[in-house]
Write an enzyme that holds these catalytic residues in place. Structure first.
Site, PDB file in Angstrom:
ATOM      1  N   THR A   1       0.827  -1.200   0.000  1.00  0.00           N
ATOM      2  CA  THR A   1       0.000   0.000   0.000  1.00  0.00           C
ATOM      3  C   THR A   1       0.864   1.254   0.000  1.00  0.00           C
ATOM      4  OG1 THR A   1      -1.578   1.274   1.358  1.00  0.00           O
ATOM      5  CG2 THR A   1      -0.110  -0.202   2.518  1.00  0.00           C
ATOM      6  N   ASP A   2       0.299   2.352  -0.517  1.00  0.00           N
ATOM      7  CA  ASP A   2       1.010   3.628  -0.448  1.00  0.00           C
ATOM      8  C   ASP A   2       1.012   4.199   0.956  1.00  0.00           C
ATOM      9  OD1 ASP A   2      -1.687   4.308  -0.301  1.00  0.00           O
ATOM     10  OD2 ASP A   2      -1.536   6.001  -1.692  1.00  0.00           O
TER      11      ASP A   2
ATOM     12  N   TYR B   1      -1.894  -0.577  10.841  1.00  0.00           N
ATOM     13  CA  TYR B   1      -2.035  -1.238   9.539  1.00  0.00           C
ATOM     14  C   TYR B   1      -0.843  -0.932   8.651  1.00  0.00           C
ATOM     15  CZ  TYR B   1      -3.266  -1.492   4.600  1.00  0.00           C
ATOM     16  OH  TYR B   1      -3.230  -1.721   3.250  1.00  0.00           O
TER      17      TYR B   1
ATOM     18  N   LYS C   1       2.282  -3.377   7.220  1.00  0.00           N
ATOM     19  CA  LYS C   1       2.590  -3.551   5.799  1.00  0.00           C
ATOM     20  C   LYS C   1       4.022  -3.107   5.501  1.00  0.00           C
ATOM     21  CE  LYS C   1       0.208  -4.645   2.834  1.00  0.00           C
ATOM     22  NZ  LYS C   1      -0.030  -5.992   2.218  1.00  0.00           N
TER      23      LYS C   1
END
Length: 341
Positions: free
Chosen positions: A138-139, A163, A167
């Protein structure tokens, strides 16, 4: 036929990727490993029924015995890793689940691939030279932007939620397996996805669900947080080209070139509902807007520079936002059960 392992294939992005990939590449046999948590559903795989090159296995990516067994039994020659806990609000309430699935789960998969494909550090097992592990990220690992600028592959990591931190840890492990062992690993960091099959808790399904129920539509803070939006099928096309043509050890930033505030997104979705499914009282759905307390650690703005994937691999997003959002709203109107608890 070459077998690849796709994790999280019953979730939002994975269940859009598999039919696309299976149809485009019939030479692959896809083993789809999914735990079927609240965010995954076999209903998402209905368009895979009858496909001989798709096989579903229910299981946990943290289960090392199962993952190694699948690698050996199917002689897996590639991994596309989607499986993740991805709801930021849930990560604030229960961060351990995110660390276990996103970080430890990614390690379990990487280590199983290493054992199956490698004889030792920088020693590839004969016949496995093209075996690749693609990690979908994810960015949000990059944190937040001000009013200007964009994330790119060289942006320093600065995650702001459990989160995104989990990641980021997974990304670092993927990078380490390339650097330490010479394993064929690629990473992609994508902006916000929209499209069919997304879980009801995400922003666009929430807007539709609350609007149709006649309930307040919650928007965090002042509603001016900005995200770069991409249609899920554009994302799947990007993953396909990275998996086949990306350079080992590289990461690729993926975005839709569509920045919108949360308020602007609400306006777009509600305006589309006004046309396709107007309220019986003639009022506008956007009148149900309700501002709520901001999320802790809420990133203010995300934006993606896609120069690298465009220049190296020739990829561009192709779905215009206006048509993509209308298709998405139409899909949810035709699948209203997906919006129920």
């Amino acid at each position: 036929m070459t077998t690849i392992l796709v994790t999280g294939g019953a979730g939002f992005i994975g269940s859009n990727f598999i039919p696309y990939f299976a149809g485009l590449h019939p030479e692959y046999h896809i083993v789809n490993l999914d735990k079927l948590t609240y965010a995954g559903s076999l209903e998402n795989l209905s368009d895979c029924s009858g496909r001989r090159n798709h096989e579903f296995v229910q299981g946990d990516i943290c289960d090392a015995v199962l993952v190694n067994q699948l690698m050996a039994e199917h002689d897996v020659r590639g991994v596309v890793h989607f499986a993740a806990e991805s709801h930021v609000d849930n990560s604030i309430a229960n961060p351990r689940n995110f660390v276990e699935t996103n970080t430890l789960g990614t390690f379990t998969l990487l280590d199983a691939a290493r054992r199956h494909w490698m004889l030792g550090p920088h020693q590839i097992r004969p016949g496995y030279e093209s075996a690749r592990f693609h990690h979908v990220s994810t960015d949000e690992v990059f944190g937040t932007l001000g009013e200007t600028g964009q994330f790119r592959e060289t942006t320093p990591y600065a995650p702001n939620s459990p989160y995104s931190a989990s990641k980021a840890g997974a990304d670092f492990l993927a990078r380490a397996f390339f650097r330490t062992y010479g394993m064929n690993v690629t990473i992609s960091n994508c902006s916000n996805n929209y499209g069919p099959k997304q879980h009801r808790e995400k922003l666009i399904p929430t807007i539709i669900r609350k609007a149709l129920a006649g309930e307040p539509i919650p928007i965090y803070g002042d509603g001016l947080n900005i995200r770069d939006w991409i249609h899920v099928l554009d994302h799947t096309r990007a993953i396909d080209v990275i998996f086949h043509r990306g350079r080992a050890g590289e990461s690729y930033a993926i975005g839709g070139r569509t920045e919108k505030t949360n308020l602007a997104m609400l306006t777009c979705v509600c305006g589309t509902l006004d046309r396709l499914h107007p309220r019986s009282d003639g009022r506008k759905y956007a009148e149900q807007l309700s501002f709520v307390n901001d999320r802790p650690g809420h990133d203010r703005r995300n934006s993606i520079d896609i120069s690298k994937i465009h220049t190296e691999l020739g990829w561009n997003p192709t779905e215009p936002f206006d048509t993509g959002i209308e298709q998405t709203v139409r899909w949810y109107l035709a699948h209203l059960s997906r919006l129920l608890p």
